[in-house]
Design a protein around this motif. Structure first.
Motif, PDB file in Angstrom:
ATOM      1  N   VAL A   1       0.786  -1.300  -0.034  1.00 46.93           N
ATOM      2  CA  VAL A   1       0.019   0.097   0.021  1.00 46.93           C
ATOM      3  C   VAL A   1       0.729   1.311   0.026  1.00 46.93           C
ATOM      4  O   VAL A   1       1.977   1.265   0.570  1.00 46.93           O
ATOM      5  N   SER A   2       0.424   2.244  -0.499  1.00 45.98           N
ATOM      6  CA  SER A   2       1.183   3.577  -0.399  1.00 45.98           C
ATOM      7  C   SER A   2       0.612   4.439   0.851  1.00 45.98           C
ATOM      8  O   SER A   2      -0.758   4.599   1.164  1.00 45.98           O
ATOM      9  N   CYS A   3       1.347   4.954   1.662  1.00 44.09           N
ATOM     10  CA  CYS A   3       1.053   5.565   2.949  1.00 44.09           C
ATOM     11  C   CYS A   3       1.660   7.079   2.711  1.00 44.09           C
ATOM     12  O   CYS A   3       2.804   7.454   2.205  1.00 44.09           O
ATOM     13  N   GLN A   4       1.132   7.777   3.543  1.00 47.05           N
ATOM     14  CA  GLN A   4       1.485   9.137   3.584  1.00 47.05           C
ATOM     15  C   GLN A   4       2.256   9.343   4.798  1.00 47.05           C
ATOM     16  O   GLN A   4       1.752   8.918   5.850  1.00 47.05           O
ATOM     17  N   VAL A   5       3.361  10.004   4.812  1.00 42.33           N
ATOM     18  CA  VAL A   5       4.293  10.114   5.774  1.00 42.33           C
ATOM     19  C   VAL A   5       4.161  11.207   6.833  1.00 42.33           C
ATOM     20  O   VAL A   5       3.886  12.571   6.550  1.00 42.33           O
ATOM     21  N   ASP A   6       3.729  11.105   7.918  1.00 36.94           N
ATOM     22  CA  ASP A   6       3.642  12.096   9.061  1.00 36.94           C
ATOM     23  C   ASP A   6       4.918  12.917   9.278  1.00 36.94           C
ATOM     24  O   ASP A   6       4.816  14.291   9.732  1.00 36.94           O
ATOM     25  N   LEU A   7       6.090  12.266   9.328  1.00 37.58           N
ATOM     26  CA  LEU A   7       7.153  12.955   9.972  1.00 37.58           C
ATOM     27  C   LEU A   7       8.313  11.956   9.213  1.00 37.58           C
ATOM     28  O   LEU A   7       8.558  10.866   8.978  1.00 37.58           O
ATOM     29  N   ALA A   8       9.668  13.000   8.790  1.00 36.91           N
ATOM     30  CA  ALA A   8      10.635  12.467   8.075  1.00 36.91           C
ATOM     31  C   ALA A   8      11.820  12.891   8.745  1.00 36.91           C
ATOM     32  O   ALA A   8      11.931  14.179   9.108  1.00 36.91           O
ATOM     33  N   MET A   9      12.464  11.929   9.668  1.00 37.45           N
ATOM     34  CA  MET A   9      13.830  12.471  10.232  1.00 37.45           C
ATOM     35  C   MET A   9      15.119  12.029   9.662  1.00 37.45           C
ATOM     36  O   MET A   9      15.192  10.803   9.265  1.00 37.45           O
ATOM     37  N   PHE A  10      16.111  12.730   9.573  1.00 42.76           N
ATOM     38  CA  PHE A  10      17.495  12.259   9.189  1.00 42.76           C
ATOM     39  C   PHE A  10      18.348  13.179   9.983  1.00 42.76           C
ATOM     40  O   PHE A  10      18.289  14.273  10.546  1.00 42.76           O
ATOM     41  N   HIS A  11      19.760  12.594  10.012  1.00 45.36           N
ATOM     42  CA  HIS A  11      20.750  13.353  10.678  1.00 45.36           C
ATOM     43  C   HIS A  11      21.875  13.857   9.790  1.00 45.36           C
ATOM     44  O   HIS A  11      21.803  13.479   8.591  1.00 45.36           O
ATOM     45  N   ASP A  12      22.983  14.372  10.326  1.00 49.91           N
ATOM     46  CA  ASP A  12      23.967  14.937   9.585  1.00 49.91           C
ATOM     47  C   ASP A  12      24.946  13.897   8.675  1.00 49.91           C
ATOM     48  O   ASP A  12      25.288  14.116   7.670  1.00 49.91           O
ATOM     49  N   SER A  13      24.695  12.643   9.267  1.00 49.37           N
ATOM     50  CA  SER A  13      25.211  11.636   8.181  1.00 49.37           C
ATOM     51  C   SER A  13      24.248  11.050   7.172  1.00 49.37           C
ATOM     52  O   SER A  13      25.023  10.940   6.001  1.00 49.37           O
ATOM     53  N   SER A  14      23.118  10.687   7.310  1.00 50.10           N
ATOM     54  CA  SER A  14      22.263  10.186   6.572  1.00 50.10           C
ATOM     55  C   SER A  14      21.510  11.420   5.529  1.00 50.10           C
ATOM     56  O   SER A  14      21.036  10.931   4.568  1.00 50.10           O
ATOM     57  N   GLY A  15      21.606  12.668   6.031  1.00 46.31           N
ATOM     58  CA  GLY A  15      20.516  13.594   5.336  1.00 46.31           C
ATOM     59  C   GLY A  15      21.304  14.428   4.405  1.00 46.31           C
ATOM     60  O   GLY A  15      21.579  14.032   3.177  1.00 46.31           O
ATOM     61  N   PRO A  16      21.417  15.897   4.651  1.00 44.89           N
ATOM     62  CA  PRO A  16      21.863  16.663   3.782  1.00 44.89           C
ATOM     63  C   PRO A  16      22.672  16.489   2.681  1.00 44.89           C
ATOM     64  O   PRO A  16      22.999  16.671   1.465  1.00 44.89           O
ATOM     65  N   ARG A  17      23.913  15.891   3.126  1.00 43.57           N
ATOM     66  CA  ARG A  17      25.503  15.478   2.329  1.00 43.57           C
ATOM     67  C   ARG A  17      24.893  14.939   1.090  1.00 43.57           C
ATOM     68  O   ARG A  17      25.405  14.396  -0.006  1.00 43.57           O
TER      69      ARG A  17
ATOM     70  N   ASN B   1       7.604  21.392   7.747  1.00 40.44           N
ATOM     71  CA  ASN B   1       7.176  21.189   9.152  1.00 40.44           C
ATOM     72  C   ASN B   1       7.088  19.714   9.412  1.00 40.44           C
ATOM     73  O   ASN B   1       7.159  19.552  10.492  1.00 40.44           O
ATOM     74  N   ARG B   2       7.229  18.915   8.351  1.00 39.19           N
ATOM     75  CA  ARG B   2       7.380  17.407   8.830  1.00 39.19           C
ATOM     76  C   ARG B   2       8.528  16.935   8.510  1.00 39.19           C
ATOM     77  O   ARG B   2       8.761  15.551   8.493  1.00 39.19           O
ATOM     78  N   VAL B   3       9.693  17.841   8.545  1.00 41.63           N
ATOM     79  CA  VAL B   3      10.931  17.167   8.370  1.00 41.63           C
ATOM     80  C   VAL B   3      11.889  17.639   9.580  1.00 41.63           C
ATOM     81  O   VAL B   3      11.681  18.864   9.925  1.00 41.63           O
ATOM     82  N   VAL B   4      12.297  16.624  10.143  1.00 36.97           N
ATOM     83  CA  VAL B   4      13.545  16.892  11.531  1.00 36.97           C
ATOM     84  C   VAL B   4      14.865  16.496  11.025  1.00 36.97           C
ATOM     85  O   VAL B   4      15.189  15.411  10.570  1.00 36.97           O
TER      86      VAL B   4
ATOM     87  N   CYS C   1       5.866   7.281  10.310  1.00 32.48           N
ATOM     88  CA  CYS C   1       7.012   8.010  10.409  1.00 32.48           C
ATOM     89  C   CYS C   1       8.215   7.174   9.713  1.00 32.48           C
ATOM     90  O   CYS C   1       8.256   6.092   9.877  1.00 32.48           O
ATOM     91  N   VAL C   2       9.130   7.989   9.071  1.00 32.28           N
ATOM     92  CA  VAL C   2      10.419   7.276   8.685  1.00 32.28           C
ATOM     93  C   VAL C   2      11.663   7.957   9.221  1.00 32.28           C
ATOM     94  O   VAL C   2      11.373   9.197   9.699  1.00 32.28           O
TER      95      VAL C   2
END
Length: 430
Positions: A31-47, A64-67, A123-124
């Motif tokens: 099934v396809s799901c809508q995400v309420d919150l997505a979290m990433f950190h300095d290692s896994s995220g922007p770079r 607003n749903r990104v941390v 959340c993911v």
């Protein structure tokens, strides 16, 4: 005529059904799901995300749903770590992200402490221990950079509805035994693929008796079972913890986030355990599945005792270590290192006298970051025998490929630091 009764569902089914906009989903469905919150950190995220977003010319679906949490490469120790953290900070400023937590603790602990995880959410996270959020009755799991790119652009992700493995614990843990011991025991029994990318639900009186931070340890280490998610149904304990974190009551729903009575065995399998009979557990090198009762490990001398990581350095973990160490001193030739999981927990431990007890025992305080758990900082000497509260003891995981790392609870790590060898905390506490 009244509508047909909805079939009994597991907690995992209910959470996924809500996220997919359906009333019911069945194990095996995609099934396809809508995400309420997505979290990433300095290692896994922007770079990783920044260049892919720029190549696509795409934007974040809902800021607003990104941390974003800076926890893996802080404090910066070399040019490589400075580059990684600089990318994260500059991208956060450029995107004007409203939820950025820089150097205040490990993402899996900071996220709920800041009120971001609530019952019923989907959340993911860009980290394998993202299932920690399941302790709050949310469906949360870890994904890779390519999947995260899809989430960040579209706000959605597909998921295969899992079978639920219910780990039912009767009784209550004895003094000196903790949630970490429960998880090491389960990993030793089922192996690191025992969860088979399913949902693991922790339930029964033994789980309901646990604090929120102990429940977080259960959900966190569901990753060591190979599970996609590690769930605990929310209850009054959940509500009180989230209230203290500033979450409004109207955002803390306990219904319908539980597994129904009479759920089909094709959707859930139940395994029963006795919490009262559980002994402290120790995982020998080089796998969390290589677990034995502490009495079966033998007289293993140690050089380093490490209390750190999202799995083993929350406030409750620091309290457990202090209960063992208070009024005592670490054995000669043994180095005890303590890296609190968050600034908030460190401050609370300071206010309670917990940090003072650890320091008086000879502990060295390290920054509240992932640190040695992710092999960062060079704190583990080559060839050392280490007992740690971390989640994994793969060869080289903590930095040195020649170190022999044993995993245990904060109680057991503290007792081992006192004795200079792996020791049973029940003997010290008695």
């Amino acid at each position: 005529m009244s509508p047909p009764a909805r079939p009994a569902q597991t907690l995992a089914q209910k959470l996924i059904a809500r996220a997919s906009g359906r009333t019911h989903v069945a194990p095996g469905e995609i099934v396809s799901c809508q995400v309420d919150l997505a979290m990433f950190h300095d290692s896994s995220g922007p770079r990783r995300l920044k260049p892919m977003l720029e190549e696509l010319g795409a934007r974040i679906w809902d800021k607003n749903r990104v941390v974003l949490v800076m926890d893996h490469y802080v404090p910066e120790r070399d040019e490589d770590s400075r580059r990684i953290v600089r990318i994260a900070r500059e991208w956060a400023a450029e995107q004007q992200l409203p939820h950025v937590y820089d150097s205040i603790g490990i993402c899996h602990v900071v996220l709920p402490q800041k009120g971001h995880i609530r019952p019923g959410m989907f959340c993911v996270g860009g980290d394998s221990h993202s299932p920690t959020g399941g302790a709050f009755g949310a469906y949360m799991f870890g994904i890779g950079a390519t999947e995260m790119l899809g989430v960040v652009v579209t706000g959605g992700i597909w998921v295969r509805v899992p079978l639920t493995l219910r780990m039912w614990w009767d009784g209550e843990l004895a003094p000196g035994v903790s949630a970490k011991d429960m998880m090491l025991h389960l990993t030793g029994r089922f192996g690191m693929n025992g969860g088979d990318y399913q949902a693991v639900e922790f339930c029964g009186p033994g789980v309901q008796a646990l604090s929120m931070q102990e429940r977080m340890t259960l959900s966190n280490m569901s990753a060591e079972l190979g599970a996609q998610a590690g769930l605990v149904a929310p209850d009054a304990t959940t509500r009180e913890w989230l209230r203290a974190a500033g979450v409004p009551d109207e955002q803390i729903a306990l219904d319908p986030w539980f597994t129904d009575e009479g759920v089909d065995e094709r959707a859930a399998k139940t395994f029963r355990f006795d919490a009262a009979a559980l002994a402290p557990q120790v995982a020998a090198p080089h796998s969390p599945a290589n677990t034995h009762a502490v009495g079966d490990i033998g007289q293993v001398p140690i050089q380093v005792a490490y209390i750190g990581a999202c799995t083993g350095a929350k406030l409750d973990d620091l309290r457990a270590a202090a209960a063992v160490l208070r009024g005592r001193r670490v054995a000669a030739g043994t180095r005890l290192m303590v890296a609190p999981a968050s600034a908030q927990d460190q401050q609370a431990a300071q206010d309670e006298g917990v940090l003072g007890a650890l320091r008086d025992a000879g502990a060295q305080l390290l920054p509240h970051s992932c640190g040695a758990c992710s092999g960062y900082g060079g704190t583990i000497p080559d060839g050392a025998t280490v007992v740690a509260t971390t989640a994994r003891n793969f060869k080289g995981r903590m930095g040195s490929a020649s170190a022999q790392v044993y995993l245990a609870s904060p109680y057991t790590v503290a007792a081992s630091a006192l004795c200079g060898r792996i020791a049973d905390p029940r003997e010290v506490l008695a």
